[in-house]
Write a protein that holds these residues in place. Structure first.
Motif, PDB file in Angstrom:
ATOM      1  N   MET A  32       0.826  -1.202   0.000  1.00  0.00           N
ATOM      2  CA  MET A  32       0.000   0.000   0.000  1.00  0.00           C
ATOM      3  C   MET A  32       0.864   1.258   0.000  1.00  0.00           C
ATOM      4  O   MET A  32       0.537   2.258  -0.644  1.00  0.00           O
ATOM      5  CB  MET A  32      -0.959  -0.018   1.191  1.00  0.00           C
ATOM      6  N   LYS A  33       1.989   1.224   0.722  1.00  0.00           N
ATOM      7  CA  LYS A  33       2.923   2.359   0.698  1.00  0.00           C
ATOM      8  C   LYS A  33       3.443   2.582  -0.718  1.00  0.00           C
ATOM      9  O   LYS A  33       3.566   3.717  -1.173  1.00  0.00           O
ATOM     10  CB  LYS A  33       4.090   2.099   1.654  1.00  0.00           C
ATOM     11  N   TYR A  34       3.761   1.485  -1.399  1.00  0.00           N
ATOM     12  CA  TYR A  34       4.242   1.571  -2.777  1.00  0.00           C
ATOM     13  C   TYR A  34       3.174   2.212  -3.668  1.00  0.00           C
ATOM     14  O   TYR A  34       3.462   3.100  -4.477  1.00  0.00           O
ATOM     15  CB  TYR A  34       4.596   0.189  -3.291  1.00  0.00           C
ATOM     16  N   GLY A  35       1.944   1.752  -3.532  1.00  0.00           N
ATOM     17  CA  GLY A  35       0.860   2.288  -4.350  1.00  0.00           C
ATOM     18  C   GLY A  35       0.645   3.767  -4.107  1.00  0.00           C
ATOM     19  O   GLY A  35       0.449   4.544  -5.060  1.00  0.00           O
ATOM     20  N   TYR A  36       0.710   4.186  -2.839  1.00  0.00           N
ATOM     21  CA  TYR A  36       0.514   5.599  -2.524  1.00  0.00           C
ATOM     22  C   TYR A  36       1.654   6.442  -3.085  1.00  0.00           C
ATOM     23  O   TYR A  36       1.434   7.520  -3.650  1.00  0.00           O
ATOM     24  CB  TYR A  36       0.410   5.806  -1.014  1.00  0.00           C
ATOM     25  N   ALA A  37       2.893   5.962  -2.937  1.00  0.00           N
ATOM     26  CA  ALA A  37       4.044   6.701  -3.441  1.00  0.00           C
ATOM     27  C   ALA A  37       3.976   6.861  -4.956  1.00  0.00           C
ATOM     28  O   ALA A  37       4.405   7.877  -5.503  1.00  0.00           O
ATOM     29  CB  ALA A  37       5.336   5.995  -3.049  1.00  0.00           C
ATOM     30  N   LEU A  38       3.404   5.875  -5.623  1.00  0.00           N
ATOM     31  CA  LEU A  38       3.349   5.879  -7.087  1.00  0.00           C
ATOM     32  C   LEU A  38       2.201   6.715  -7.629  1.00  0.00           C
ATOM     33  O   LEU A  38       2.360   7.463  -8.595  1.00  0.00           O
ATOM     34  CB  LEU A  38       3.218   4.437  -7.597  1.00  0.00           C
ATOM     35  N   GLU A  39       1.026   6.591  -6.993  1.00  0.00           N
ATOM     36  CA  GLU A  39      -0.176   7.205  -7.553  1.00  0.00           C
ATOM     37  C   GLU A  39      -0.917   8.142  -6.611  1.00  0.00           C
ATOM     38  O   GLU A  39      -1.956   8.686  -6.969  1.00  0.00           O
ATOM     39  CB  GLU A  39      -1.160   6.112  -7.995  1.00  0.00           C
ATOM     40  N   LYS A  40      -0.400   8.301  -5.376  1.00  0.00           N
ATOM     41  CA  LYS A  40      -1.082   9.117  -4.361  1.00  0.00           C
ATOM     42  C   LYS A  40      -2.452   8.549  -4.000  1.00  0.00           C
ATOM     43  O   LYS A  40      -3.326   9.266  -3.514  1.00  0.00           O
ATOM     44  CB  LYS A  40      -1.234  10.578  -4.821  1.00  0.00           C
ATOM     45  N   ARG A  41      -2.621   7.294  -4.253  1.00  0.00           N
ATOM     46  CA  ARG A  41      -3.828   6.570  -3.863  1.00  0.00           C
ATOM     47  C   ARG A  41      -3.499   5.085  -3.900  1.00  0.00           C
ATOM     48  O   ARG A  41      -2.437   4.687  -4.392  1.00  0.00           O
ATOM     49  CB  ARG A  41      -4.997   6.862  -4.807  1.00  0.00           C
ATOM     50  N   ILE A  42      -4.417   4.271  -3.386  1.00  0.00           N
ATOM     51  CA  ILE A  42      -4.213   2.825  -3.421  1.00  0.00           C
ATOM     52  C   ILE A  42      -5.235   2.236  -4.374  1.00  0.00           C
ATOM     53  O   ILE A  42      -6.430   2.194  -4.077  1.00  0.00           O
ATOM     54  CB  ILE A  42      -4.351   2.221  -2.011  1.00  0.00           C
ATOM     55  N   SER A  43      -4.788   1.814  -5.513  1.00  0.00           N
ATOM     56  CA  SER A  43      -5.667   1.335  -6.576  1.00  0.00           C
ATOM     57  C   SER A  43      -6.112  -0.103  -6.322  1.00  0.00           C
ATOM     58  O   SER A  43      -5.492  -0.825  -5.530  1.00  0.00           O
ATOM     59  CB  SER A  43      -4.939   1.409  -7.915  1.00  0.00           C
ATOM     60  N   PRO A  44      -7.178  -0.545  -7.010  1.00  0.00           N
ATOM     61  CA  PRO A  44      -7.592  -1.943  -6.914  1.00  0.00           C
ATOM     62  C   PRO A  44      -6.472  -2.898  -7.306  1.00  0.00           C
ATOM     63  O   PRO A  44      -6.344  -3.986  -6.731  1.00  0.00           O
ATOM     64  CB  PRO A  44      -8.770  -2.021  -7.891  1.00  0.00           C
ATOM     65  N   ALA A  45      -5.648  -2.501  -8.293  1.00  0.00           N
ATOM     66  CA  ALA A  45      -4.539  -3.348  -8.726  1.00  0.00           C
ATOM     67  C   ALA A  45      -3.533  -3.543  -7.593  1.00  0.00           C
ATOM     68  O   ALA A  45      -3.031  -4.653  -7.375  1.00  0.00           O
ATOM     69  CB  ALA A  45      -3.852  -2.739  -9.942  1.00  0.00           C
ATOM     70  N   VAL A  46      -3.249  -2.474  -6.859  1.00  0.00           N
ATOM     71  CA  VAL A  46      -2.321  -2.577  -5.729  1.00  0.00           C
ATOM     72  C   VAL A  46      -2.935  -3.425  -4.621  1.00  0.00           C
ATOM     73  O   VAL A  46      -2.236  -4.208  -3.960  1.00  0.00           O
ATOM     74  CB  VAL A  46      -1.943  -1.175  -5.210  1.00  0.00           C
TER      75      VAL A  46
ATOM     76  N   ARG B  29      -4.898  -5.920  -5.046  1.00  0.00           N
ATOM     77  CA  ARG B  29      -4.751  -7.312  -5.473  1.00  0.00           C
ATOM     78  C   ARG B  29      -3.331  -7.808  -5.220  1.00  0.00           C
ATOM     79  O   ARG B  29      -3.127  -8.945  -4.764  1.00  0.00           O
ATOM     80  CB  ARG B  29      -5.103  -7.452  -6.961  1.00  0.00           C
ATOM     81  N   GLU B  30      -2.346  -6.959  -5.508  1.00  0.00           N
ATOM     82  CA  GLU B  30      -0.962  -7.363  -5.285  1.00  0.00           C
ATOM     83  C   GLU B  30      -0.650  -7.498  -3.799  1.00  0.00           C
ATOM     84  O   GLU B  30       0.119  -8.376  -3.392  1.00  0.00           O
ATOM     85  CB  GLU B  30      -0.003  -6.364  -5.947  1.00  0.00           C
ATOM     86  N   ALA B  31      -1.233  -6.636  -2.987  1.00  0.00           N
ATOM     87  CA  ALA B  31      -1.041  -6.728  -1.536  1.00  0.00           C
ATOM     88  C   ALA B  31      -1.633  -8.036  -1.021  1.00  0.00           C
ATOM     89  O   ALA B  31      -1.014  -8.742  -0.199  1.00  0.00           O
ATOM     90  CB  ALA B  31      -1.693  -5.537  -0.843  1.00  0.00           C
ATOM     91  N   THR B  32      -2.818  -8.377  -1.513  1.00  0.00           N
ATOM     92  CA  THR B  32      -3.454  -9.635  -1.126  1.00  0.00           C
ATOM     93  C   THR B  32      -2.616 -10.822  -1.580  1.00  0.00           C
ATOM     94  O   THR B  32      -2.407 -11.790  -0.839  1.00  0.00           O
ATOM     95  CB  THR B  32      -4.868  -9.738  -1.732  1.00  0.00           C
ATOM     96  N   ARG B  33      -2.105 -10.733  -2.802  1.00  0.00           N
ATOM     97  CA  ARG B  33      -1.274 -11.806  -3.347  1.00  0.00           C
ATOM     98  C   ARG B  33       0.004 -11.984  -2.511  1.00  0.00           C
ATOM     99  O   ARG B  33       0.425 -13.099  -2.213  1.00  0.00           O
ATOM    100  CB  ARG B  33      -0.899 -11.489  -4.799  1.00  0.00           C
ATOM    101  N   ALA B  34       0.622 -10.867  -2.135  1.00  0.00           N
ATOM    102  CA  ALA B  34       1.876 -10.934  -1.369  1.00  0.00           C
ATOM    103  C   ALA B  34       1.656 -11.581  -0.003  1.00  0.00           C
ATOM    104  O   ALA B  34       2.437 -12.441   0.429  1.00  0.00           O
ATOM    105  CB  ALA B  34       2.450  -9.528  -1.199  1.00  0.00           C
ATOM    106  N   VAL B  35       0.590 -11.168   0.682  1.00  0.00           N
ATOM    107  CA  VAL B  35       0.312 -11.704   2.022  1.00  0.00           C
ATOM    108  C   VAL B  35      -0.046 -13.181   1.955  1.00  0.00           C
ATOM    109  O   VAL B  35       0.489 -14.001   2.720  1.00  0.00           O
ATOM    110  CB  VAL B  35      -0.821 -10.903   2.699  1.00  0.00           C
ATOM    111  N   THR B  36      -0.944 -13.547   1.050  1.00  0.00           N
ATOM    112  CA  THR B  36      -1.370 -14.944   0.974  1.00  0.00           C
ATOM    113  C   THR B  36      -0.233 -15.846   0.499  1.00  0.00           C
ATOM    114  O   THR B  36      -0.076 -16.963   0.999  1.00  0.00           O
ATOM    115  CB  THR B  36      -2.587 -15.093   0.036  1.00  0.00           C
ATOM    116  N   ALA B  37       0.575 -15.366  -0.447  1.00  0.00           N
ATOM    117  CA  ALA B  37       1.702 -16.172  -0.938  1.00  0.00           C
ATOM    118  C   ALA B  37       2.698 -16.438   0.185  1.00  0.00           C
ATOM    119  O   ALA B  37       3.218 -17.553   0.322  1.00  0.00           O
ATOM    120  CB  ALA B  37       2.394 -15.481  -2.103  1.00  0.00           C
TER     121      ALA B  37
END
Length: 214
Positions: A178-192, A194-202
């Motif tokens: 989420m920090k990455y998403g905010y730094a990149l887009e100033k918001r947390i997108s649905p794509a981010v 999904r990646e956060a969910t993927r990272a935690v579950t993996a």
């Protein structure tokens, strides 16, 4: 003389109590500080600027907030409390799997961040004080404990170790995304999300596979 006495008594009754006036000033200072934080950023925001916009004397601010970082810390703690309330009232506890729980928590957190720009600045850009850092750690520990209890209640994962704390690491992974998403887009997108969910579950699934193979 009786008229003067009556007027004085009425004036005294109409005065705002000191504690009530102080609480109102603190609330106004926090409201203005949060707005300025978003408008001008952490570097340019200052107590003199807050005092001017809030129409509150600087001398009335410093006893509560000796510097702007004390204001940041208070605002960060308030946002963490509110986010905790959002997570508590979400559908996470009704999740049928721990993976679903992770997805709901991440989406709920992202929704809160996107609706509160100041929370992004305060919670996704790092801690400003030791007190602030402690509050961040307590928040993450609370979420980690909730994850651990959910996984154990469903019986889908072995008991997550505390040294190192696998649940806490999982929470930090999601937060990092989420920090990455905010730094990149100033918001947390649905794509981010999904990646956060993927990272935690993996991470948790890989840990589970490693444990099961021993």
């Amino acid at each position: 003389m009786s008229d003067i006495k009556s007027t004085d008594t009425k004036s005294q009754k109409s005065r705002v109590p000191v504690q009530e006036r102080s609480a109102a000033r603190v609330a106004k200072v926090l409201e203005v500080a949060e707005r300025l934080l978003v408008e001008v950023g952490t570097e340019k925001m200052s107590i003199p600027a807050v005092a001017e916009v809030a129409d509150v004397p600087r001398a009335a601010i410093y006893p509560f907030f000796p510097d702007k970082y004390a204001i940041f810390s208070r605002l960060a703690q308030l946002h963490m409390q509110r986010m905790g309330g959002e997570l508590a009232s979400s559908s996470a506890e009704r999740a049928r799997t721990w993976q679903e729980w992770v997805e709901i928590v991440i989406k709920t957190s992202a929704k809160y961040y996107n609706a509160n720009p100041a929370a992004c600045v305060l919670l996704l850009r790092g801690s400003f004080t030791d007190e602030d850092h402690s509050a961040h750690a307590a928040k993450n520990e609370t979420i980690a404990d909730q994850l651990r209890r959910k996984a154990e209640s469903l019986g889908e994962l072995p008991q997550l170790p505390r040294k190192p704390d696998a649940a806490a690491i999982a929470v930090e992974l999601g937060l990092a995304c989420m920090k990455y998403g905010y730094a990149l887009e100033k918001r947390i997108s649905p794509a981010v999300c999904r990646e956060a969910t993927r990272a935690v579950t993996a991470y948790l699934m890989a840990w589970d596979a490693t444990t099961s193979s021993r």
